[in-house]
Write a protein that holds these residues in place. Structure first.
Motif, PDB file in Angstrom:
ATOM      1  N   CYS A   1     -14.431  -0.791  -3.241  1.00 17.80           N
ATOM      2  CA  CYS A   1     -14.176   0.334  -4.143  1.00 17.80           C
ATOM      3  C   CYS A   1     -15.492   0.965  -4.580  1.00 17.80           C
TER       4      CYS A   1
ATOM      5  N   CYS B   1      -8.513   4.074  -9.057  1.00 21.90           N
ATOM      6  CA  CYS B   1      -8.570   4.994  -7.922  1.00 21.90           C
ATOM      7  C   CYS B   1      -7.384   4.770  -6.984  1.00 21.90           C
TER       8      CYS B   1
ATOM      9  N   CYS C   1      -7.517   2.031  -4.205  1.00 21.97           N
ATOM     10  CA  CYS C   1      -7.309   0.645  -4.633  1.00 21.97           C
ATOM     11  C   CYS C   1      -5.854   0.385  -5.003  1.00 21.97           C
TER      12      CYS C   1
HETATM   13 ZN   LIG Z   1     -10.964   1.733  -6.472  1.00 16.83          ZN
END
Ligand SMILES: [Zn+2]
Length: 497
Positions: free
Chosen positions: A101, A112, A115
């Protein structure tokens, strides 16, 4: 016990979901700070930060306990950046995040899209990686040309086209510095130099966790401890910082220059490069003179008070002083390196560039101002050792026509022979901790300090060629000229000072 490498292992480790999910970076700083405060040790909270124990450090502690974003206000060379960097010592030794990430997402609460998709797909098998405290510190010097793209990010149309994403999706963002500092410390130096528009972007991220990039609203609920530094006058000047941003900075902490010469010496000793090849003996009076140059400069009205006089002045001067002494020792094949006051004058190149001159100072020139400061520093230091001392005999020797040249390149043994001719000089070295049993290098340095002290107080004179002689009022010009040696072993292009 092996380090958990997947989300599933992480759940069963000390980094449990219960502990990690909602613990943000400011909680972490606070927890670790409390643990350190509880330890009954004499270890300083921030190693290497000298002279702030009763002033700046307690205020930083309070700011961290309060979970504030904070700003250090101070002039240059007041260790602001060093303090901000030292905050990493309050971070956990290892911090787990979702491997790969870009913004180091919390494994239990990724923000995000990549993820969130990854965790949905792999579940407990999602790989976990770790960051060290240093990897969680991002620093940026603010300049007027910093853009939203630098700081927050940019929409990457190629990324969007390739992935078939909407332009407003966070999958299309090329992240800037602030998101990359997610779950860490983000330090912005000289905050007032940041353009107003960028300050608004910064504020929006802090306040709402969202920001507009090229007109697209992007949601980024980041977890960042924001710390800043600024020159106090720039910071308080009207219109330099947008009010809502100022409002969100919990604590304003003022830094300062060392309060005492001793503290200044301690900082300089810590920072200056003094580990040379030969044997170095650094006399305390030389250290005091160097430090007092900075003290005198900070008071001098020929020098700009708003920009200040950095602690880097005595640090660079110290390095140059030692180098000049080292050069003399090498040339004369001496084992011991002992700096002299003449080496301080030779260190002017390390001093003048660090003085921001006011109009009056500019008229006189940086060299002149620098020499005046050195002379004032010598006079003060001399008084510390010799106030009330009877030096009449020495002054008289010069008044009766005695002269001695003492170039900074002269070998110690020969110089000492000459200095011994001055009645009453060598037996006055006691207050400096030097006796006639000490090495020639140390005796010459101490004796020269006395002569320089008398010169700084205008009791005796000194020429451009470093010839000490009678004070000006007793000078006999015709005779002076006759005594100028025809050949000078080391011609120095120095002005009378
Ligand atoms: Zn992420």
């Amino acid at each position: 016990m092996s380090i958990p490498r997947t989300l599933g292992d992480l759940r069963r480790s000390n980094f449990s979901e219960e502990r990690m999910r909602s613990r943000n970076v400011k909680d972490e700083l606070r927890d670790n700070l409390i643990a350190r405060l509880r330890q009954e040790s004499d270890e300083p909270l921030f190693p290497g930060i000298v002279g702030y124990d009763d002033t700046v450090v307690p205020q930083i502690v309070n700011a961290i306990l309060s979970r504030h974003n904070f700003i250090l206000l101070g002039l240059r060379g007041q260790a602001k950046s060093r303090i901000l960097r030292a905050l990493t010592t309050l971070l956990d030794a290892e911090m787990p995040y979702l491997a790969g990430c870009e913004i180091h997402d919390n494994p239990y609460a990724p923000i995000c899209r990549r993820c969130r998709d990854e965790v949905a797909r792999l579940g407990d098998a999602t790989p976990v990686a770790y960051l060290s405290p240093d990897g969680r510190y991002v620093e940026k010097l603010a300049t007027p040309d910093v853009t939203i793209a630098d700081l927050i990010g940019d929409i990457d149309p190629i990324k969007a086209a390739r992935g078939g994403h909407e332009l407003s999706s966070e999958m299309t963002v090329h992240y800037g510095l602030l998101p990359r500092a997610n779950r860490g410390i983000f330090a912005i130096n000289e905050l007032p130099d940041l353009a107003g528009k960028i300050q608004v972007g910064l504020f929006n991220i802090m306040q709402e966790g969202d920001v507009q990039i090229k007109g697209y609203p992007i949601r980024l609920p980041l977890d960042v401890a924001l710390v800043f530094s600024a020159n106090p006058e720039d910071y308080t000047a009207r219109g330099k910082i947008i009010t809502p941003l100022k409002d969100r900075i919990g604590s304003e902490i003022r830094t300062h220059y060392p309060a005492t010469v001793e503290e200044g010496i301690a900082i300089t000793a810590q920072e200056a490069w003094t580990e040379r090849n030969g044997h170095l003996h650094l006399p305390i009076y030389v250290q005091q003179v160097i430090e007092r140059i900075a003290f005198a400069a900070r008071e001098d009205k020929k020098i700009d008070k708003r920009s200040g006089v950095s602690q880097r002045l005595p640090i660079s001067a110290m390095e140059n002083v030692i180098s000049n002494a080292e050069r003399r020792a090498i040339r004369n094949d001496e084992k011991l390196v002992v700096p002299r006051i003449s080496d301080v004058y030779a260190a002017l190149p390390a001093i003048t560039g660090k003085l921001e001159l006011e109009y009056e100072g500019e008229m006189k020139g940086a060299d002149y101002v620098g020499r005046e400061l050195i002379r004032a520093a010598i006079a003060k230091t001399y008084d510390e050792y010799f106030t009330g001392a009877n030096v009449q005999q020495i002054v008289q020797w010069f008044d009766l026509g005695g002269e001695i040249q003492l170039s900074d390149s002269f070998a110690a043994a020969a110089a000492l022979e000459n200095l011994k001719e001055i009645q009453g000089l060598i037996d006055k070295l006691g207050p400096l901790g030097v006796t006639q049993k000490d090495s020639a290098e140390r005796q010459v340095s101490a004796a020269e300090f006395i002569l320089e002290g008398l010169h700084a107080h205008k009791r005796i004179g000194r020429s451009e060629e470093r010839v000490f002689k009678a004070g000006e009022k007793k000078q006999e010009p015709a005779r002076e000229k006759n005594f100028e040696p025809d050949e000078k072993p080391y011609r120095q292009r120095r002005q009378f000072n």
